[in-house]
Design an enzyme around this catalytic site. Structure first.
Site, PDB file in Angstrom:
ATOM      1  N   LYS A   1       1.586  -3.426   6.440  1.00  0.00           N
ATOM      2  CA  LYS A   1       1.934  -3.615   5.023  1.00  0.00           C
ATOM      3  C   LYS A   1       3.448  -3.592   4.828  1.00  0.00           C
ATOM      4  O   LYS A   1       4.007  -4.392   4.069  1.00  0.00           O
ATOM      5  CB  LYS A   1       1.256  -2.532   4.179  1.00  0.00           C
TER       6      LYS A   1
ATOM      7  N   TYR B   1      -2.254  -0.291  10.240  1.00  0.00           N
ATOM      8  CA  TYR B   1      -2.492  -0.884   8.919  1.00  0.00           C
ATOM      9  C   TYR B   1      -1.265  -0.691   8.036  1.00  0.00           C
ATOM     10  O   TYR B   1      -0.747  -1.643   7.431  1.00  0.00           O
ATOM     11  CB  TYR B   1      -3.722  -0.251   8.253  1.00  0.00           C
TER      12      TYR B   1
ATOM     13  N   SER C   1       0.825  -1.210   0.000  1.00  0.00           N
ATOM     14  CA  SER C   1       0.000   0.000   0.000  1.00  0.00           C
ATOM     15  C   SER C   1       0.857   1.257   0.000  1.00  0.00           C
ATOM     16  O   SER C   1       1.949   1.288   0.581  1.00  0.00           O
ATOM     17  CB  SER C   1      -0.865  -0.042   1.257  1.00  0.00           C
TER      18      SER C   1
END
Ligand SMILES: NC(=O)c1ccc[n+]([C@@H]2O[C@H](COP(=O)([O-])OP(=O)(O)OC[C@H]3O[C@@H](n4cnc5c(N)ncnc54)[C@H](O)[C@@H]3O)[C@@H](O)[C@H]2O)c1
Length: 323
Positions: free
Chosen positions: A145, A141, A117
Site C-alpha cells: 500500500k 500487504y 490503508s
C-alpha cells in the site's frame, strides 16, 4: 456527472463506492477480475470482468467508456495471507497499480483516487494516528500500500495526474438500504464471521490473540462504516486537484474484538461461543484514526459511527444461504 472506472468494483468497498457514485449522478464502471469480488455485488453500472495486470484491457476500458477518473480499489487485502505469499501481493497490488497508471497515461485520464490503508503506519505509534504519524508497514500487504502511494506520486508528477490516497482504517458494516451485503464479498472479516457464528452456532469463534497490551487483551480497531467510506470517494472526486495527497478515513473510535463480540450479541440477541487461538502474523495491537483532515479538506465525517449501527447494518444485509 463523470464516467468513473472503479477497479475492484465487485468487492466490498468498491461495490459501495459504485453505489455512492451512481447516487450522486456519476456513471461508475466496475473493473474486477472477480478473484475475490462477486458479480452480484455490481448493481450500479456495467462490469468489465478483467484484470488490472492486463494493461491493454484497462486502456481499452478507459477509452471505450470515456473515463474521466479512476478509483483504484482492486487489490489483495488479507494481511496474514500477504505474510505467507508476499510475491503474490507485490505483483497484484504494486504491479497492478503500475498498469493502472500506465493505462491512464495511454488513455489520457488525469485523476485517480487510490485505496491505501492504515497499515502503513508504525504499529508502535501511540494515540490516534494522523497523516504525519510515522510510517512502518509491518507486512507485505502494508508495504504494497505504501509502495502504490509512491508509484502514483511519481506517475502523477510525470503525467500531470491529480491523485489522492485514502488511507482507510477498518471498513465494516453494509449498505443501510440492504442492497449490498458485507457477507457477499469476503469471508475473512471479523464482523461477518461473528454474525455467521451468531446465526449458525457451530464451532466456537476463534479470538486470535488475547494477550495484546490492550484493555481486554484483544486487538483494537477503528471501524468505519463502508457507506461512509464510499461517500468520501464521491466528495473527493469533485475537488481532487486541490486536496492534500493523503487523507485518513476512520471513525476515531476503537473497538476491541471482545467489544465487537458484545455488540454482535446485543444486536442479534444471540450469544457466541468463543475460544482463544494464537495471534495472527501481521496483526497489531491498536489502530485508531485521527481523521481531522478528512473533515477539514473533504468536509467528511462518518454518519454511522457507532458499533451497534455498523453491526446492525451488516446483520440486516446477511445472505448466507449459498455459502
Ligand atoms: N476493507 C478494509 O477494511 C480496507 C482497509 C484498508 C484498505 N482497504 C483497501 O480497499 C480496497 C478494497 O478492499 P475491500 O475490502 O473491498 O476488498 P475486496 O477483496 O472485497 O475487494 C477487492 C476487489 O479487487 C478485486 N481484485 C483483486 N485483484 C484484482 C486484479 N488483479 N484485477 C482486478 N480486480 C482485482 C477482487 O476481485 C475484489 O473484488 C483494497 O485495495 C484494500 O487494500 C480495505
Amino acid at each position: 456527472m463523470a464516467n468513473v472506472l472503479v477497479t475492484g468494483g465487485a468487492g466490498f468497498v468498491g461495490a459501495h463506492v459504485c453505489k455512492a457514485l451512481a447516487r450522486a449522478g456519476h456513471r461508475p464502471i466496475a473493473f474486477d477480475n472477480l478473484s475475490r469480488g462477486q458479480r452480484t455485488a455490481v448493481k450500479s453500472g456495467p462490469l468489465e470482468v478483467s484484470d488490472v495486470l492486463d494493461r491493454a484491457a484497462l486502456t481499452d476500458a478507459l477509452r471505450r467508456h470515456k473515463i474521466e477518473a479512476v478509483m483504484h480499489l482492486a487489490g489483495l487485502t488479507v494481511v496474514h495471507e500477504s505474510v505467507a505469499e508476499p510475491a503474490r501481493y507485490y505483483v497484484n497490488n504494486v504491479a497492478g497499480t503500475i498498469d493502472v497508471l500506465a493505462a491512464m497515461a495511454d488513455a489520457q485520464v488525469k485523476s485517480i483516487v487510490l485505496s491505501s490503508s492504515c497499515t502503513v503506519y508504525d504499529d508502535q505509534a501511540s494515540g490516534a494516528l494522523n497523516e504525519a504519524a510515522s510510517l512502518a508497514p509491518a507486512s507485505p500487504y502494508a508495504l504494497s500500500k505504501l509502495m502504490i502511494e509512491g508509484v502514483t506520486a511519481d506517475a502523477a508528477a510525470a503525467h500531470g495526474f491529480s491523485w489522492l490516497a485514502l488511507r482507510y482504517f477498518n471498513a465494516a458494516g453494509a449498505d443501510p438500504d440492504g442492497e449490498l451485503s458485507e457477507a457477499d464479498v469476503l469471508k475473512v472479516r471479523l464482523i461477518p464471521n461473528l454474525l455467521r457464528a451468531a446465526a449458525r452456532g457451530g464451532a466456537p469463534f476463534r479470538i486470535q490473540g488475547d494477550d495484546y497490551p490492550t484493555r481486554d487483551g484483544t486487538c483494537i480497531r477503528d471501524l468505519v462504516h463502508v457507506s461512509d467510506l464510499a461517500a468520501a470517494h464521491v466528495a473527493a472526486l469533485d475537488r481532487i486537484a486541490s486536496l492534500p495527497k493523503v487523507i485518513n478515513l476512520g471513525s476515531g473510535r476503537g473497538y476491541s474484538v471482545r467489544e465487537t463480540l458484545d455488540a454482535v450479541a446485543r444486536v442479534t440477541g444471540k450469544s457466541i461461543a468463543t475460544e482463544v487461538a494464537p495471534r495472527r502474523p501481521g496483526d497489531v495491537a491498536v489502530r485508531i484514526a485521527d481523521a481531522t483532515l478528512a473533515t477539514t479538506a473533504l468536509g467528511w465525517s462518518p454518519r454511522r459511527a457507532s458499533i451497534d449501527d455498523i453491526v446492525a447494518d451488516a446483520w440486516a444485509s446477511r445472505r448466507w444461504d449459498n455459502d
